[in-house]
Design an enzyme around this catalytic site. Structure first.
Site, PDB file in Angstrom:
ATOM      1  NE  ARG A 171      -2.318   1.034   3.628  1.00  0.00           N
ATOM      2  CZ  ARG A 171      -2.999   1.372   4.716  1.00  0.00           C
ATOM      3  NH1 ARG A 171      -4.317   1.302   4.694  1.00  0.00           N
ATOM      4  NH2 ARG A 171      -2.402   1.747   5.803  1.00  0.00           N
ATOM      5  CB  THR A 212      -1.868   7.248  -3.133  1.00  0.00           C
ATOM      6  OG1 THR A 212      -1.306   5.912  -3.222  1.00  0.00           O
ATOM      7  CG2 THR A 212      -0.923   8.216  -3.841  1.00  0.00           C
ATOM      8  CG  ASP A 225       2.947  -2.442   9.049  1.00  0.00           C
ATOM      9  OD1 ASP A 225       3.019  -1.489   8.271  1.00  0.00           O
ATOM     10  OD2 ASP A 225       3.092  -3.630   8.687  1.00  0.00           O
ATOM     11  CG  ASP A 279       6.613  -3.021   9.652  1.00  0.00           C
ATOM     12  OD1 ASP A 279       7.197  -3.559   8.700  1.00  0.00           O
ATOM     13  OD2 ASP A 279       6.372  -1.807   9.711  1.00  0.00           O
TER      14      ASP A 279
HETATM   15  C1  PRP Z   1      -1.136  -4.283   4.765  1.00  0.00           C
HETATM   16  C2  PRP Z   1      -2.061  -5.464   4.966  1.00  0.00           C
HETATM   17  C3  PRP Z   1      -2.937  -5.378   3.754  1.00  0.00           C
HETATM   18  C4  PRP Z   1      -3.062  -3.898   3.519  1.00  0.00           C
HETATM   19  C5  PRP Z   1      -4.389  -3.438   4.039  1.00  0.00           C
HETATM   20  O1  PRP Z   1      -0.131  -4.595   3.883  1.00  0.00           O
HETATM   21  O2  PRP Z   1      -1.393  -6.688   5.124  1.00  0.00           O
HETATM   22  O3  PRP Z   1      -2.394  -6.035   2.619  1.00  0.00           O
HETATM   23  O4  PRP Z   1      -2.017  -3.278   4.274  1.00  0.00           O
HETATM   24  O5  PRP Z   1      -4.610  -2.121   3.731  1.00  0.00           O
HETATM   25  P1  PRP Z   1      -5.742  -1.659   2.722  1.00  0.00           P
HETATM   26  O6  PRP Z   1      -6.975  -2.435   3.056  1.00  0.00           O
HETATM   27  O7  PRP Z   1      -5.894  -0.186   3.028  1.00  0.00           O
HETATM   28  O8  PRP Z   1      -5.280  -1.885   1.325  1.00  0.00           O
HETATM   29  P2  PRP Z   1       1.032  -3.550   3.503  1.00  0.00           P
HETATM   30  O9  PRP Z   1       0.625  -2.727   2.327  1.00  0.00           O
HETATM   31  O10 PRP Z   1       1.444  -2.800   4.730  1.00  0.00           O
HETATM   32  O11 PRP Z   1       2.180  -4.475   2.975  1.00  0.00           O
HETATM   33  P3  PRP Z   1       3.030  -5.616   3.737  1.00  0.00           P
HETATM   34  O12 PRP Z   1       2.090  -6.773   3.996  1.00  0.00           O
HETATM   35  O13 PRP Z   1       4.075  -5.944   2.747  1.00  0.00           O
HETATM   36  O14 PRP Z   1       3.573  -5.042   5.021  1.00  0.00           O
HETATM   37  N1  URA Z   2      -2.157  -2.447   7.219  1.00  0.00           N
HETATM   38  C1  URA Z   2      -1.760  -2.885   8.437  1.00  0.00           C
HETATM   39  O1  URA Z   2      -0.815  -3.695   8.539  1.00  0.00           O
HETATM   40  N2  URA Z   2      -2.391  -2.423   9.520  1.00  0.00           N
HETATM   41  C2  URA Z   2      -3.413  -1.554   9.444  1.00  0.00           C
HETATM   42  O2  URA Z   2      -3.966  -1.166  10.487  1.00  0.00           O
HETATM   43  C3  URA Z   2      -3.807  -1.109   8.173  1.00  0.00           C
HETATM   44  C4  URA Z   2      -3.174  -1.578   7.073  1.00  0.00           C
END
Ligand code: PRP
Ligand code: URA
Length: 209
Positions: A104, A108, A200, A203
């Site tokens: 994400r 944006t 997160d 993370d």
């Molecule tokens: C997080 C989570 C989802 C997304 C949710 O991933 O695991 O995939 O955010 O957010 P949204 O509903 O607003 O799209 P992230 O983009 O942080 O990537 P990662 O899993 O690589 O940390």
């Molecule tokens: N992605 C995450 O990992 N946590 C949140 O709360 C939202 C998006």
């Protein structure tokens, strides 16, 4: 319109509270996410069709039920969805696993695709898209778009925690998709994080940041 299933089993709720706690470290977080995925998989597969077969026990011939119908596929959204794969495979070991890489954009909040590798026969499978977090819903909705473009017809979405905004978005974009969550939280904050959520997920799973 897709149904929302909130899985309120006490074991699921208990483990969810543990991963929300900011004092829970990566090792425990990872183990709990795997356990949660296993428990939730039990509910997500509740409506799998059965057929009757004849078997022979040590005592007598009997009619017994086995799962019939379509084969299953699990599609984690990278990265955080990876943390749920092993838990699901413990219950449904024959499932094929496809991967969709999305992150994400922090400015944006739009999803950016960087990887997609799916089983060749997605159109014949019942697919379960998995990701711990459903925040704006942009990532889940885009992932479902990708797999539909590749022919998928039967899709469920399974997340640990959802914001009302994310549920609304997926329901609007994909009316045929049922959503399974362990909790629906209050809202999103100004950075698009779920409140109270768990922070997160990627993370915390992988110990980054
Ligand atoms: C997080 C989570 C989802 C997304 C949710 O991933 O695991 O995939 O955010 O957010 P949204 O509903 O607003 O799209 P992230 O983009 O942080 O990537 P990662 O899993 O690589 O940390
Ligand atoms: N992605 C995450 O990992 N946590 C949140 O709360 C939202 C998006």
């Amino acid at each position: 319109m897709g149904k929302i299933h909130v899985l309120d089993h006490p074991l699921i709720q208990h483990k969810l509270s543990l991963i929300r706690d900011k004092e829970t470290g990566s090792k425990e977080f990872r183990e709990l996410v795997e356990e949660l995925a296993l428990l939730m998989a039990y509910e997500v597969t509740r409506d799998l069709p059965l057929k009757e077969v004849e078997i022979e026990t040590p005592v007598a011939k009997a009619k017994a039920k086995v799962i019939s119908g379509k084969k299953l596929g699990i599609i984690p959204i990278l990265r955080a969805g990876l943390g749920m794969v092993d838990g699901m495979l413990k219950l449904i070991p024959a499932a094929k696993v496809g991967h969709i890489g999305l992150y994400r954009d922090p400015e944006t909040l739009e999803p950016v695709e960087y990887y997609c590798k799916l089983p060749y026969d997605v159109e014949e499978r019942e697919l379960i898209v998995i990701d711990p977090m459903l925040a704006t819903g942009g990532s889940a909705s885009a992932a479902i778009d990708f797999i539909k473009q590749r022919g998928a017809k039967s899709i469920k979405l399974m997340c640990l925690i959802a914001a009302p905004e994310g549920i609304e978005r997926v329901r609007r974009d994909h009316q045929d998709v049922d959503i399974y969550v362990a909790a629906v939280d209050k809202c999103l904050n100004e950075h698009g994080y779920i409140v109270p959520g768990l922070g997160d997920a990627g993370d915390r799973l992988f110990g980054t940041k």
